[in-house]
Design an enzyme around this catalytic site. Structure first.
Site, PDB file in Angstrom:
ATOM      1  N   SER A 103       0.825  -1.215   0.000  1.00 46.19           N
ATOM      2  CA  SER A 103       0.000   0.000   0.000  1.00 46.19           C
ATOM      3  C   SER A 103       0.855   1.258   0.000  1.00 46.19           C
ATOM      4  O   SER A 103       0.379   2.328  -0.380  1.00 46.19           O
ATOM      5  CB  SER A 103      -0.939   0.006   1.219  1.00 46.19           C
ATOM      6  OG  SER A 103      -0.197  -0.045   2.413  1.00 46.19           O
ATOM      7  N   HIS A 144       9.897  -1.381   1.757  1.00 51.94           N
ATOM      8  CA  HIS A 144      10.084  -1.556   3.197  1.00 51.94           C
ATOM      9  C   HIS A 144       9.977  -3.034   3.529  1.00 51.94           C
ATOM     10  O   HIS A 144       9.267  -3.784   2.870  1.00 51.94           O
ATOM     11  CB  HIS A 144       9.038  -0.764   4.001  1.00 51.94           C
ATOM     12  CG  HIS A 144       7.637  -0.978   3.524  1.00 51.94           C
ATOM     13  ND1 HIS A 144       7.155  -0.360   2.393  1.00 51.94           N
ATOM     14  CD2 HIS A 144       6.630  -1.754   3.998  1.00 51.94           C
ATOM     15  CE1 HIS A 144       5.899  -0.740   2.198  1.00 51.94           C
ATOM     16  NE2 HIS A 144       5.562  -1.598   3.146  1.00 51.94           N
ATOM     17  N   HIS A 161       8.730  -5.555   6.450  1.00 51.41           N
ATOM     18  CA  HIS A 161       7.979  -5.694   7.701  1.00 51.41           C
ATOM     19  C   HIS A 161       8.743  -6.673   8.579  1.00 51.41           C
ATOM     20  O   HIS A 161       9.125  -7.757   8.116  1.00 51.41           O
ATOM     21  CB  HIS A 161       6.595  -6.287   7.456  1.00 51.41           C
ATOM     22  CG  HIS A 161       5.661  -5.436   6.663  1.00 51.41           C
ATOM     23  ND1 HIS A 161       4.671  -4.681   7.231  1.00 51.41           N
ATOM     24  CD2 HIS A 161       5.566  -5.234   5.330  1.00 51.41           C
ATOM     25  CE1 HIS A 161       3.995  -4.053   6.274  1.00 51.41           C
ATOM     26  NE2 HIS A 161       4.515  -4.375   5.114  1.00 51.41           N
TER      27      HIS A 161
HETATM   28  P1  5GP Z   1       2.508  -2.325   2.843  1.00 52.79           P
HETATM   29  O1  5GP Z   1       1.006  -2.522   2.879  1.00 52.79           O
HETATM   30  O2  5GP Z   1       2.866  -1.287   1.795  1.00 52.79           O
HETATM   31  O3  5GP Z   1       3.306  -3.567   2.728  1.00 52.79           O
HETATM   32  O4  5GP Z   1       2.898  -1.728   4.250  1.00 52.79           O
HETATM   33  C1  5GP Z   1       2.687  -0.402   4.594  1.00 52.79           C
HETATM   34  C2  5GP Z   1       2.621  -0.340   6.088  1.00 52.79           C
HETATM   35  O5  5GP Z   1       2.724   1.023   6.483  1.00 52.79           O
HETATM   36  C3  5GP Z   1       1.302  -0.863   6.668  1.00 52.79           C
HETATM   37  O6  5GP Z   1       1.574  -1.960   7.531  1.00 52.79           O
HETATM   38  C4  5GP Z   1       0.729   0.337   7.407  1.00 52.79           C
HETATM   39  O7  5GP Z   1       0.103  -0.014   8.630  1.00 52.79           O
HETATM   40  C5  5GP Z   1       1.943   1.215   7.625  1.00 52.79           C
HETATM   41  N1  5GP Z   1       1.621   2.632   7.684  1.00 52.79           N
HETATM   42  C6  5GP Z   1       0.752   3.307   6.889  1.00 52.79           C
HETATM   43  N2  5GP Z   1       0.730   4.609   7.224  1.00 52.79           N
HETATM   44  C7  5GP Z   1       1.614   4.760   8.255  1.00 52.79           C
HETATM   45  C8  5GP Z   1       2.030   5.890   9.036  1.00 52.79           C
HETATM   46  O8  5GP Z   1       1.609   7.032   8.852  1.00 52.79           O
HETATM   47  N3  5GP Z   1       2.942   5.639  10.014  1.00 52.79           N
HETATM   48  C9  5GP Z   1       3.456   4.387  10.243  1.00 52.79           C
HETATM   49  N4  5GP Z   1       4.351   4.271  11.236  1.00 52.79           N
HETATM   50  N5  5GP Z   1       3.088   3.323   9.528  1.00 52.79           N
HETATM   51  C10 5GP Z   1       2.172   3.497   8.547  1.00 52.79           C
END
Ligand code: 5GP
Length: 113
Positions: free
Chosen positions: A94, A99, A101
């Site tokens: 998203s 990044h 996790h």
């Molecule tokens: P993805 O879905 O791209 O693999 O991971 C994005 C992550 O960023 C998600 O786990 C989401 O909870 C985290 N995230 C989204 N917005 C923010 C924010 O403003 N601050 C922090 N610390 N994490 C965020």
């Protein structure tokens, strides 16, 4: 081009719980944790997704993995954690700034959903 969410965090334009920072990376707590420990290990260089990385990024990619191990050791995660990279929207990505996790502190099922 507009800065990514994580660039804004790196530039201190948006607050975050920052656990670690060096010249190549930053480690923050995920705002919506999916495990008792849920961290994001983020390169300062904007690489939208892992599949956009090139040979030039080899050092950065290796660095992120080593930072993950170092943080896990510092937080005494008992050498038990999972690293996840969501690559592309259909894989759950998203935020289009690469990044890792780091998840720990509960039983983690396999295969992941
Ligand atoms: P993805 O879905 O791209 O693999 O991971 C994005 C992550 O960023 C998600 O786990 C989401 O909870 C985290 N995230 C989204 N917005 C923010 C924010 O403003 N601050 C922090 N610390 N994490 C965020």
């Amino acid at each position: 081009m507009e800065a990514t969410l994580f660039e804004k965090i790196i530039n201190r334009e948006i607050p975050a719980d920052i656990l670690y920072e060096d010249e190549l990376s930053i480690v923050i707590k995920d705002i919506s944790p999916q495990a008792p420990t849920h961290l994001l290990i983020i390169p300062k260089k904007v690489i939208p997704k892992l599949s956009d990385a090139t040979g030039e990024d080899q050092n950065i990619l290796g660095h992120l993995m080593l930072v993950a191990g170092k943080i896990a050791e510092q937080l005494e995660l008992d050498e038990t954690f999972r690293l996840v990279v969501n690559n592309g929207a259909k894989a759950g990505q998203s935020v289009f700034h690469l990044h890792l996790h780091l998840l720990s502190g509960r039983s983690l099922n396999w295969p992941p959903g």
